[in-house]
Design a protein around this motif. Structure first.
Motif, mmCIF file in Angstrom:
data_model
loop_
_atom_site.group_PDB
_atom_site.id
_atom_site.type_symbol
_atom_site.label_atom_id
_atom_site.label_comp_id
_atom_site.label_asym_id
_atom_site.label_seq_id
_atom_site.Cartn_x
_atom_site.Cartn_y
_atom_site.Cartn_z
ATOM 1 N N THR A 3 0.792 -1.229 0.000
ATOM 2 C CA THR A 3 0.000 0.000 0.000
ATOM 3 C C THR A 3 0.824 1.279 0.000
ATOM 4 O O THR A 3 0.407 2.267 -0.566
ATOM 5 C CB THR A 3 -0.907 0.041 1.240
ATOM 6 N N LYS A 4 1.949 1.265 0.715
ATOM 7 C CA LYS A 4 2.746 2.474 0.947
ATOM 8 C C LYS A 4 1.906 3.557 1.630
ATOM 9 O O LYS A 4 2.227 4.724 1.575
ATOM 10 C CB LYS A 4 3.356 3.005 -0.352
ATOM 11 N N GLN A 5 0.805 3.154 2.277
ATOM 12 C CA GLN A 5 -0.117 4.093 2.909
ATOM 13 C C GLN A 5 -0.362 3.716 4.371
ATOM 14 O O GLN A 5 -0.335 2.557 4.732
ATOM 15 C CB GLN A 5 -1.465 4.095 2.175
ATOM 16 N N LYS A 6 -0.667 4.729 5.168
ATOM 17 C CA LYS A 6 -0.989 4.512 6.577
ATOM 18 C C LYS A 6 -2.431 4.014 6.732
ATOM 19 O O LYS A 6 -3.256 4.132 5.841
ATOM 20 C CB LYS A 6 -0.793 5.822 7.344
ATOM 21 N N PHE A 7 -2.707 3.461 7.921
ATOM 22 C CA PHE A 7 -4.014 2.869 8.227
ATOM 23 C C PHE A 7 -5.159 3.841 7.980
ATOM 24 O O PHE A 7 -6.205 3.451 7.461
ATOM 25 C CB PHE A 7 -4.030 2.373 9.674
ATOM 26 N N ASP A 8 -5.006 5.098 8.356
ATOM 27 C CA ASP A 8 -6.103 6.061 8.214
ATOM 28 C C ASP A 8 -6.587 6.163 6.771
ATOM 29 O O ASP A 8 -7.793 6.183 6.517
ATOM 30 C CB ASP A 8 -5.686 7.446 8.718
ATOM 31 N N TYR A 9 -5.675 6.202 5.823
ATOM 32 C CA TYR A 9 -6.062 6.272 4.413
ATOM 33 C C TYR A 9 -6.692 4.963 3.962
ATOM 34 O O TYR A 9 -7.734 4.953 3.285
ATOM 35 C CB TYR A 9 -4.861 6.603 3.532
ATOM 36 N N THR A 25 -4.305 -4.121 8.261
ATOM 37 C CA THR A 25 -3.134 -3.526 7.627
ATOM 38 C C THR A 25 -1.860 -3.777 8.433
ATOM 39 O O THR A 25 -1.911 -3.985 9.643
ATOM 40 C CB THR A 25 -3.275 -1.997 7.456
ATOM 41 N N GLU A 27 1.446 -1.483 8.801
ATOM 42 C CA GLU A 27 1.887 -0.129 8.486
ATOM 43 C C GLU A 27 3.181 -0.121 7.668
ATOM 44 O O GLU A 27 4.066 -0.946 7.896
ATOM 45 C CB GLU A 27 2.114 0.665 9.779
ATOM 46 N N GLY A 34 4.061 -1.715 3.621
ATOM 47 C CA GLY A 34 2.677 -1.563 4.036
ATOM 48 C C GLY A 34 1.828 -2.580 3.296
ATOM 49 O O GLY A 34 1.913 -2.703 2.079
ATOM 50 N N LYS A 52 5.980 -7.454 7.794
ATOM 51 C CA LYS A 52 6.088 -6.660 6.568
ATOM 52 C C LYS A 52 6.072 -7.494 5.293
ATOM 53 O O LYS A 52 5.974 -6.939 4.206
ATOM 54 C CB LYS A 52 7.336 -5.782 6.605
#
Length: 106
Positions: A3-9, A25, A27, A34, A52
């Motif tokens: 994802t390269k994205q944090k949980f919130d997104y 997810t 992180e 991610g 990971k």
């Protein structure tokens, strides 16, 4: 999927736009990695392990039960074998149906 994205997104924008009920997810570290797994409420999913590279889970769907390992192989070629060795280790402990899915980098 990486994802390269944090949980919130992931849990906000992406989960809602893809219309999934649940998400798990791992992180990212900075801008790398991610992982995310999405599923519908009709599946009973138990997360057994995560890091990971591999998210391990047990999935129940009606009378069907199986293990699922979602894999994001190491992008560094000299570490590919490490991921495969871990998968072999996991497989040796499985005596029920086991599905592997993901990007194995090989």
């Amino acid at each position: 999927m990486e994802t390269k994205q944090k949980f919130d997104y992931i849990s906000g924008c992406l989960q809602k736009s893809l219309d999934y009920d649940k998400v798990f997810t791992v992180e990212p570290l900075g801008l790398n990695g991610g992982l995310a797994v999405f599923w519908k409420n009709s599946y009973d999913v138990e997360i057994l392990s995560s890091d990971k590279r591999i998210i391990g889970m047990k999935v129940n769907f009606h009378s069907i039960c199986f293990f699922l390992s979602c894999v994001y192989g190491d992008p560094v070629r000299v570490r590919w074998q490490d991921v495969w060795d871990r998968l072999v280790e996991i497989g040796l402990r499985r005596n029920e149906a086991w599905l592997l899915a993901g990007d194995f980098m090989s």
